[in-house]
Scaffold this motif. Sequence first.
Motif, PDB file in Angstrom:
ATOM      1  N   LEU A  14      45.446  43.881  44.537  1.00 13.40           N
ATOM      2  CA  LEU A  14      44.837  42.697  45.138  1.00 13.40           C
ATOM      3  C   LEU A  14      44.352  41.780  44.026  1.00 13.40           C
ATOM      4  CD1 LEU A  14      42.644  44.463  47.849  1.00 13.40           C
ATOM      5  CD2 LEU A  14      44.932  43.518  48.110  1.00 13.40           C
ATOM      6  N   VAL A  15      44.572  40.481  44.194  1.00 17.06           N
ATOM      7  CA  VAL A  15      44.073  39.505  43.230  1.00 17.06           C
ATOM      8  C   VAL A  15      43.184  38.513  43.967  1.00 17.06           C
ATOM      9  CG1 VAL A  15      46.060  39.736  41.709  1.00 17.06           C
ATOM     10  CG2 VAL A  15      46.084  37.975  43.452  1.00 17.06           C
ATOM     11  N   HIS A  16      42.227  37.967  43.253  1.00 18.54           N
ATOM     12  CA  HIS A  16      41.295  37.003  43.836  1.00 18.54           C
ATOM     13  C   HIS A  16      41.224  35.783  42.934  1.00 18.54           C
ATOM     14  CE1 HIS A  16      39.716  39.776  46.860  1.00 18.54           C
ATOM     15  NE2 HIS A  16      39.883  40.704  45.931  1.00 18.54           N
ATOM     16  N   GLY A  17      41.061  34.639  43.530  1.00 19.40           N
ATOM     17  CA  GLY A  17      40.867  33.412  42.776  1.00 19.40           C
ATOM     18  C   GLY A  17      42.110  32.559  42.715  1.00 19.40           C
ATOM     19  N   ALA A  18      41.876  31.256  42.656  1.00 20.19           N
ATOM     20  CA  ALA A  18      42.969  30.287  42.699  1.00 20.19           C
ATOM     21  C   ALA A  18      43.903  30.427  41.496  1.00 20.19           C
ATOM     22  CB  ALA A  18      42.413  28.868  42.769  1.00 20.19           C
ATOM     23  N   TYR A  19      43.365  30.566  40.301  1.00 24.86           N
ATOM     24  CA  TYR A  19      44.205  30.632  39.113  1.00 24.86           C
ATOM     25  C   TYR A  19      45.120  31.853  39.142  1.00 24.86           C
ATOM     26  CZ  TYR A  19      45.768  31.028  34.320  1.00 24.86           C
ATOM     27  OH  TYR A  19      46.570  31.157  33.207  1.00 24.86           O
ATOM     28  N   THR A  20      44.559  32.998  39.453  1.00 22.45           N
ATOM     29  CA  THR A  20      45.348  34.236  39.484  1.00 22.45           C
ATOM     30  C   THR A  20      46.404  34.186  40.576  1.00 22.45           C
ATOM     31  OG1 THR A  20      43.411  35.423  38.694  1.00 22.45           O
ATOM     32  CG2 THR A  20      45.196  36.753  39.567  1.00 22.45           C
ATOM     33  N   ARG A  46      38.536  24.451  41.942  1.00 19.01           N
ATOM     34  CA  ARG A  46      39.966  24.523  41.646  1.00 19.01           C
ATOM     35  C   ARG A  46      40.751  24.471  42.944  1.00 19.01           C
ATOM     36  NH1 ARG A  46      42.800  26.480  37.218  1.00 19.01           N
ATOM     37  NH2 ARG A  46      40.869  27.310  36.372  1.00 19.01           N
ATOM     38  N   ARG A  47      41.742  23.613  42.989  1.00 16.58           N
ATOM     39  CA  ARG A  47      42.595  23.513  44.167  1.00 16.58           C
ATOM     40  C   ARG A  47      43.533  24.700  44.195  1.00 16.58           C
ATOM     41  NH1 ARG A  47      43.981  17.082  43.872  1.00 16.58           N
ATOM     42  NH2 ARG A  47      41.858  16.406  44.294  1.00 16.58           N
TER      43      ARG A  47
END
Length: 79
Positions: A14-20, A46-47
């Motif tokens: 699982l990944v979290h956050g817009a950049y990742t 962050r969009r």
Amino acid sequence: MAQAKQAAGERNVLVHGAYTAQTALKAGVLDELEIHQIPILLGAGRRLFENLGTDPIDLEVVRVIDTPEATHIRYRVKR
């Protein structure tokens, strides 16, 4: 991402956050995406889909859970 998958073995990563999420989508290693949409508009941050490039990414709705506090939408990335 490769290191996370290797460490997870057969389990999900699982990944979290817009950049990742953007990085994983661009690399073609994200299988599913879940968005939690809340009824408030923020003017900064962050969009989530800003840096994906020009090629469309097709998504298939897997599940929608609608509550008064948020709408939770899970998508499968079509390949």
